[in-house]
Design a protein around this motif. Structure first.
Motif, PDB file in Angstrom:
ATOM      1  N   TYR A  16       0.854  -1.181   0.000  1.00 26.29           N
ATOM      2  CA  TYR A  16       0.000   0.000   0.000  1.00 26.29           C
ATOM      3  C   TYR A  16       0.891   1.232   0.000  1.00 26.29           C
ATOM      4  CZ  TYR A  16      -3.788  -3.203   0.777  1.00 26.29           C
ATOM      5  OH  TYR A  16      -4.695  -4.213   0.613  1.00 26.29           O
ATOM      6  N   THR A  17       0.889   1.929  -1.133  1.00 22.21           N
ATOM      7  CA  THR A  17       1.778   3.072  -1.337  1.00 22.21           C
ATOM      8  C   THR A  17       1.206   3.981  -2.400  1.00 22.21           C
ATOM      9  OG1 THR A  17       4.079   3.694  -1.786  1.00 22.21           O
ATOM     10  CG2 THR A  17       3.181   1.885  -3.079  1.00 22.21           C
ATOM     11  N   ASP A  18       1.822   5.114  -2.580  1.00 21.00           N
ATOM     12  CA  ASP A  18       1.465   6.021  -3.667  1.00 21.00           C
ATOM     13  C   ASP A  18       1.854   5.349  -4.981  1.00 21.00           C
ATOM     14  OD1 ASP A  18       0.828   8.203  -5.244  1.00 21.00           O
ATOM     15  OD2 ASP A  18       2.755   9.191  -4.861  1.00 21.00           O
ATOM     16  N   THR A  19       0.909   5.184  -5.881  1.00 19.13           N
ATOM     17  CA  THR A  19       1.162   4.439  -7.109  1.00 19.13           C
ATOM     18  C   THR A  19       1.627   5.314  -8.265  1.00 19.13           C
ATOM     19  OG1 THR A  19      -1.167   4.601  -7.763  1.00 19.13           O
ATOM     20  CG2 THR A  19      -0.512   2.658  -6.479  1.00 19.13           C
ATOM     21  N   SER A  20       1.718   6.625  -8.058  1.00 20.10           N
ATOM     22  CA  SER A  20       2.156   7.497  -9.151  1.00 20.10           C
ATOM     23  C   SER A  20       3.625   7.241  -9.470  1.00 20.10           C
ATOM     24  CB  SER A  20       1.944   8.964  -8.791  1.00 20.10           C
ATOM     25  OG  SER A  20       2.704   9.298  -7.652  1.00 20.10           O
ATOM     26  N   GLY A  21       3.928   7.221 -10.742  1.00 20.76           N
ATOM     27  CA  GLY A  21       5.299   7.000 -11.178  1.00 20.76           C
ATOM     28  C   GLY A  21       5.695   5.535 -11.258  1.00 20.76           C
ATOM     29  N   LEU A  22       4.772   4.637 -10.974  1.00 15.85           N
ATOM     30  CA  LEU A  22       5.062   3.210 -11.035  1.00 15.85           C
ATOM     31  C   LEU A  22       4.435   2.615 -12.284  1.00 15.85           C
ATOM     32  CD1 LEU A  22       4.372   2.248  -7.306  1.00 15.85           C
ATOM     33  CD2 LEU A  22       6.587   2.641  -8.385  1.00 15.85           C
ATOM     34  N   SER A  23       5.049   1.573 -12.815  1.00 15.89           N
ATOM     35  CA  SER A  23       4.492   0.918 -13.994  1.00 15.89           C
ATOM     36  C   SER A  23       4.628  -0.593 -13.864  1.00 15.89           C
ATOM     37  CB  SER A  23       5.215   1.395 -15.258  1.00 15.89           C
ATOM     38  OG  SER A  23       6.588   1.081 -15.177  1.00 15.89           O
ATOM     39  N   VAL A  24       3.726  -1.300 -14.509  1.00 13.81           N
ATOM     40  CA  VAL A  24       3.747  -2.758 -14.498  1.00 13.81           C
ATOM     41  C   VAL A  24       5.036  -3.234 -15.168  1.00 13.81           C
ATOM     42  CG1 VAL A  24       2.604  -4.843 -15.346  1.00 13.81           C
ATOM     43  CG2 VAL A  24       1.235  -2.929 -14.500  1.00 13.81           C
ATOM     44  N   GLY A  25       5.699  -4.185 -14.547  1.00 11.44           N
ATOM     45  CA  GLY A  25       6.953  -4.715 -15.069  1.00 11.44           C
ATOM     46  C   GLY A  25       8.184  -4.024 -14.515  1.00 11.44           C
ATOM     47  N   GLN A  26       7.987  -2.963 -13.753  1.00 12.86           N
ATOM     48  CA  GLN A  26       9.107  -2.222 -13.174  1.00 12.86           C
ATOM     49  C   GLN A  26       9.746  -3.020 -12.042  1.00 12.86           C
ATOM     50  OE1 GLN A  26       7.881   1.614 -11.751  1.00 12.86           O
ATOM     51  NE2 GLN A  26       9.858   2.073 -10.806  1.00 12.86           N
ATOM     52  N   SER A  27      11.069  -3.041 -12.000  1.00 13.35           N
ATOM     53  CA  SER A  27      11.789  -3.708 -10.913  1.00 13.35           C
ATOM     54  C   SER A  27      11.813  -2.800  -9.693  1.00 13.35           C
ATOM     55  CB  SER A  27      13.217  -4.024 -11.331  1.00 13.35           C
ATOM     56  OG  SER A  27      13.227  -4.987 -12.346  1.00 13.35           O
ATOM     57  N   VAL A  28      11.498  -3.373  -8.560  1.00 11.84           N
ATOM     58  CA  VAL A  28      11.483  -2.625  -7.305  1.00 11.84           C
ATOM     59  C   VAL A  28      12.081  -3.491  -6.196  1.00 11.84           C
ATOM     60  CG1 VAL A  28       9.491  -1.163  -7.854  1.00 11.84           C
ATOM     61  CG2 VAL A  28       9.126  -3.394  -6.803  1.00 11.84           C
TER      62      VAL A  28
END
Length: 147
Positions: A62-74
């Motif tokens: 649960y976090t701010d989802t802005s700037g994130l994209s599917v497939g991104q490594s985190v």
């Protein structure tokens, strides 16, 4: 720092970190896919050995989802105390409950079969309570993202 997929480690800041890939993005949270591997899964002969295993896990963060994209490594992280709390709820408390009921019933003269069935049966209401309290538990067991 470079992290391999499925690599978890305890850092100096007492955080448990695990590399993953964003699987999906919702309004309030992201779902991160991590690969949980056994200690010997990275061994050169792991493909020929039955002891090695790896499993894909999905974690809701649960976090701010802005700037994130599917497939991104985190990197997903949590504190060591949070991990201990999860282990306590998922494994230690049910074991203590099971053993407590088993030993109590056995000591009061019940047959082993009845004591064992009752001890296993006591886990049903325990896990129902866990399910009913999942929202409260989710607030105390949380994960963070490092982008």
């Amino acid at each position: 720092m470079q992290y391999k997929e499925g690599f978890a480690r305890l850092t100096m800041s007492n955080k448990i970190r695990h590399a993953g890939i964003i699987d999906s993005i919702e309004e309030t949270h992201v779902r991160v896919k991590i690969v949980q591997t056994s200690a010997c899964a990275s061994c050169k002969v792991a493909s020929r050995c039955n002891a090695s295993e790896s499993k894909e896990k999905i974690i809701d963060v649960y976090t701010d989802t802005s700037g994130l994209s599917v497939g991104q490594s985190v990197i997903v992280n949590t504190s060591h105390s949070t991990a201990n709390r999860a282990v306590m709820i998922g494994f230690v408390l049910p074991l203590l409950l099971l053993m407590g009921v088993l030993l109590t019933l056995k000591a009061t003269g019940y047959r082993e079969e009845i004591a064992a069935l009752c001890a296993m049966g006591i886990l049903i209401p325990y896990y129902i309570c866990i399910w009913l309290l999942r929202g409260r538990i989710a607030k105390s067991i949380s994960f963070e993202l490092e982008k």
